[in-house]
Structure formats: C-alpha cells, structure tokens
Design a protein around this motif. Structure first.
Motif, PDB file in Angstrom:
ATOM      1  N   VAL A 147       9.827  10.681  -0.782  1.00 21.96           N
ATOM      2  CA  VAL A 147       9.301  12.029  -1.447  1.00 21.96           C
ATOM      3  C   VAL A 147       8.400  11.757  -2.403  1.00 21.96           C
ATOM      4  O   VAL A 147       8.386  10.573  -3.131  1.00 21.96           O
ATOM      5  N   ALA A 148       7.649  12.561  -2.740  1.00 23.94           N
ATOM      6  CA  ALA A 148       6.706  12.674  -3.568  1.00 23.94           C
ATOM      7  C   ALA A 148       7.285  12.435  -5.126  1.00 23.94           C
ATOM      8  O   ALA A 148       8.423  13.332  -5.609  1.00 23.94           O
ATOM      9  N   THR A 149       6.752  11.657  -5.757  1.00 20.52           N
ATOM     10  CA  THR A 149       7.182  11.288  -7.420  1.00 20.52           C
ATOM     11  C   THR A 149       5.851  11.445  -8.335  1.00 20.52           C
ATOM     12  O   THR A 149       4.826  11.240  -7.795  1.00 20.52           O
ATOM     13  N   VAL A 175       0.774  -1.115   0.063  1.00 16.38           N
ATOM     14  CA  VAL A 175      -0.088   0.042  -0.150  1.00 16.38           C
ATOM     15  C   VAL A 175       0.849   1.234  -0.021  1.00 16.38           C
ATOM     16  O   VAL A 175       0.411   2.203  -0.398  1.00 16.38           O
ATOM     17  N   TYR A 176       2.145   1.162   0.616  1.00 12.71           N
ATOM     18  CA  TYR A 176       2.897   2.289   0.489  1.00 12.71           C
ATOM     19  C   TYR A 176       3.849   2.161  -1.020  1.00 12.71           C
ATOM     20  O   TYR A 176       4.590   1.328  -1.215  1.00 12.71           O
ATOM     21  N   PRO A 177       4.110   3.699  -1.100  1.00 13.01           N
ATOM     22  CA  PRO A 177       5.099   3.564  -2.385  1.00 13.01           C
ATOM     23  C   PRO A 177       6.569   3.738  -1.858  1.00 13.01           C
ATOM     24  O   PRO A 177       6.643   3.762  -0.373  1.00 13.01           O
ATOM     25  N   ARG A 178       7.574   3.175  -2.504  1.00  9.67           N
ATOM     26  CA  ARG A 178       8.913   3.243  -2.038  1.00  9.67           C
ATOM     27  C   ARG A 178       9.615   4.321  -1.672  1.00  9.67           C
ATOM     28  O   ARG A 178      10.341   4.380  -0.620  1.00  9.67           O
ATOM     29  N   SER A 179       9.521   5.465  -2.483  1.00  9.02           N
ATOM     30  CA  SER A 179      10.095   6.746  -2.242  1.00  9.02           C
ATOM     31  C   SER A 179       9.412   7.401  -1.071  1.00  9.02           C
ATOM     32  O   SER A 179       8.284   7.571  -0.995  1.00  9.02           O
ATOM     33  N   ILE A 223       6.864   8.494   7.194  1.00 10.41           N
ATOM     34  CA  ILE A 223       7.667   9.494   7.559  1.00 10.41           C
ATOM     35  C   ILE A 223       7.940   9.421   9.019  1.00 10.41           C
ATOM     36  O   ILE A 223       9.100   9.957   9.403  1.00 10.41           O
ATOM     37  N   ALA A 224       7.136   8.771   9.765  1.00  9.86           N
ATOM     38  CA  ALA A 224       7.456   8.767  11.443  1.00  9.86           C
ATOM     39  C   ALA A 224       8.488   7.830  11.570  1.00  9.86           C
ATOM     40  O   ALA A 224       9.224   8.125  12.416  1.00  9.86           O
ATOM     41  N   THR A 225       8.326   6.611  10.870  1.00 12.10           N
ATOM     42  CA  THR A 225       9.494   5.952  10.967  1.00 12.10           C
ATOM     43  C   THR A 225      10.893   6.115  10.753  1.00 12.10           C
ATOM     44  O   THR A 225      11.768   5.951  11.014  1.00 12.10           O
ATOM     45  N   SER A 285       1.591   9.215  -1.777  1.00 17.62           N
ATOM     46  CA  SER A 285       2.803   9.993  -1.324  1.00 17.62           C
ATOM     47  C   SER A 285       3.007   9.868  -0.088  1.00 17.62           C
ATOM     48  O   SER A 285       1.874   9.964   0.988  1.00 17.62           O
ATOM     49  N   HIS A 286       4.121   9.631   0.666  1.00 17.33           N
ATOM     50  CA  HIS A 286       4.187   9.414   1.903  1.00 17.33           C
ATOM     51  C   HIS A 286       4.266  10.954   2.591  1.00 17.33           C
ATOM     52  O   HIS A 286       3.703  11.081   3.751  1.00 17.33           O
ATOM     53  N   MET A 287       4.489  11.997   1.782  1.00 17.79           N
ATOM     54  CA  MET A 287       4.560  13.444   2.081  1.00 17.79           C
ATOM     55  C   MET A 287       3.155  13.938   2.496  1.00 17.79           C
ATOM     56  O   MET A 287       2.896  14.573   3.531  1.00 17.79           O
ATOM     57  N   TYR A 288       2.117  13.796   1.540  1.00 26.37           N
ATOM     58  CA  TYR A 288       0.708  14.318   1.868  1.00 26.37           C
ATOM     59  C   TYR A 288      -0.289  13.732   1.080  1.00 26.37           C
ATOM     60  O   TYR A 288      -0.216  13.294  -0.137  1.00 26.37           O
ATOM     61  N   PRO A 289      -1.312  12.881   1.752  1.00 23.52           N
ATOM     62  CA  PRO A 289      -1.493  13.004   3.225  1.00 23.52           C
ATOM     63  C   PRO A 289      -0.279  12.049   3.727  1.00 23.52           C
ATOM     64  O   PRO A 289       0.403  11.108   3.173  1.00 23.52           O
TER      65      PRO A 289
END
Length: 215
Positions: free
Chosen positions: A93-95, A87-91, A110-112, A101-105
């Motif tokens: 940062v946003a690509t 469910v999560y992207p590898r990067s 990012i916490a880990t 994107s991990h960044m937003y939301p």
C-alpha cells in the motif's frame, strides 16, 4: 466486460498469461529503461489481469487442488522476488516515506499479490464455505455486504482518526515491522474498527436505501 469475457471464452489461460507477461514487460521497460510513463499503462493492465483471474475463479478453472497450490505458490514466489528487488517498495500500500508505490502507477507487485490471494482463498474455500453455511455467520456476511461500499469509502477516514487519537495519546508509531510493530497490530485493527462503526451508521443509509421504482 464484453471484450474481456469474449477473450476468456475463446482463450482463458492464454489471455491471463498474455496479460501477466505484458505486466512484467512494462515494469522491465519502466524500471530498466527508465520509461517511467509506461507505469501508467500497467495501471490498466494489472487490474484487467486481476479481473481475468475472476473469470477463472467463477468458471472453476482453478478449482483442482494442484492448481490451487500452484497459484498460491507462484504468487508467494512472485512476492518474494518483488520484495527482494531494490526498485520496488516493500509495502503493498502507499506510504508517505516511499518514493514509489505499488498502487499507482500500479506494478507487477499487485499482480503477484492478487495471484497469491486467489490461491490462498481457493485453498481455504472448503473450510470457509462450511463455516458460512452456519445461519448466524451467513446473516453476518449478508449484513456486512449490505454496507460494504460504505465501509470501503470510509475506512481510511476511520484510520486517519485513529492515527490522530493514538498519536495524541503518545503511542509510539513504528515505521519498521519490528516485534513492537507487530505487537501494536491489534490496536491498529481495533481502534479504527470502533471508529468506523458510527461512520457506517451515519452514511450507510444512502447505500441500503430502497431504490425508487417506476410505476
């Protein structure tokens, strides 16, 4: 800050644990139950969690070597888990190619990452502190920090310019972290860095300008 500082004074570790657990629960509901709107709640919770980690660092509550290793190890394990989950992207940062994107939301990734980075910094702190006590090194640190907001605001502009220049020069742009991708990393650090220098020279004057004081 008054609220987070009070929470730190009264229950520092439980507050961090509660925020971290909340981040995980929100992501579970977002991706597991399809409640996508909850992702925006984590855009607040994750950064408050990171902010609370700063209190732990400031008060030397993670200063012992076992705690430093525990932070780095826990963060690394968390990153491995996040990277393994589909469910999560590898990067981090946003690509443009990722739907999420991990960044937003902001996500638990990012916490880990913040936990891992804090652990690594704490492990390197003795060596870095000794290095920074050298006069030339410390002068460079002070000089860079005097314009650090300008660097932050304009570094992406330098990266975009570098991308346009390198692409127009025919340099292949690799999307996957292959050996060729890694071989290009020095170029992607050097060229944007060179382009950032004139941008900082032009715009940093607004940051280093002496403040106007009342008579």
């Amino acid at each position: 800050v008054p609220v987070t500082a009070a929470a730190h004074r009264r229950a520092a570790l439980p507050t961090v644990a509660l925020l971290g657990g909340g981040v995980v629960v929100v992501d579970l509901l977002r991706f597991g139950a399809g409640l996508e709107v909850l992702g925006f709640l984590n855009s607040a919770l994750v950064w408050v969690f990171v902010h609370q980690l700063g209190y732990l660092w400031h008060d030397r509550m993670v200063g012992s070597w076992p705690r430093r290793w525990a932070l780095a190890t826990a963060g690394l394990i968390g990153l491995i888990v996040v990277a393994a989950l589909p469910v999560y992207p590898r990067s981090m940062v946003a690509t443009t190619d990722d739907e999420l994107s991990h960044m937003y939301p902001t996500t638990a990734g990012i916490a880990t990452l913040a936990v891992f980075q804090l652990g690594v910094v704490m492990l390197l702190e003795p060596a870095l502190s000794a290095w920074a006590r050298r006069r030339r090194v410390w002068k460079a640190v002070v000089a860079v920090n005097a314009v650090i907001m300008t660097v932050f605001l304009w570094h992406m502009a330098a990266l975009v310019l570098a991308f346009a220049l390198l692409q127009s020069a025919g340099l292949p742009i690799y999307a996957e972290p292959t050996a060729a991708w890694w071989a290009q990393r020095p170029i992607w650090l050097l060229v944007p860095g060179i382009l950032l220098v004139p941008l900082v020279a032009v715009f940093a004057r607004a940051e280093i300008r002496s403040p106007v004081t009342s008579p």
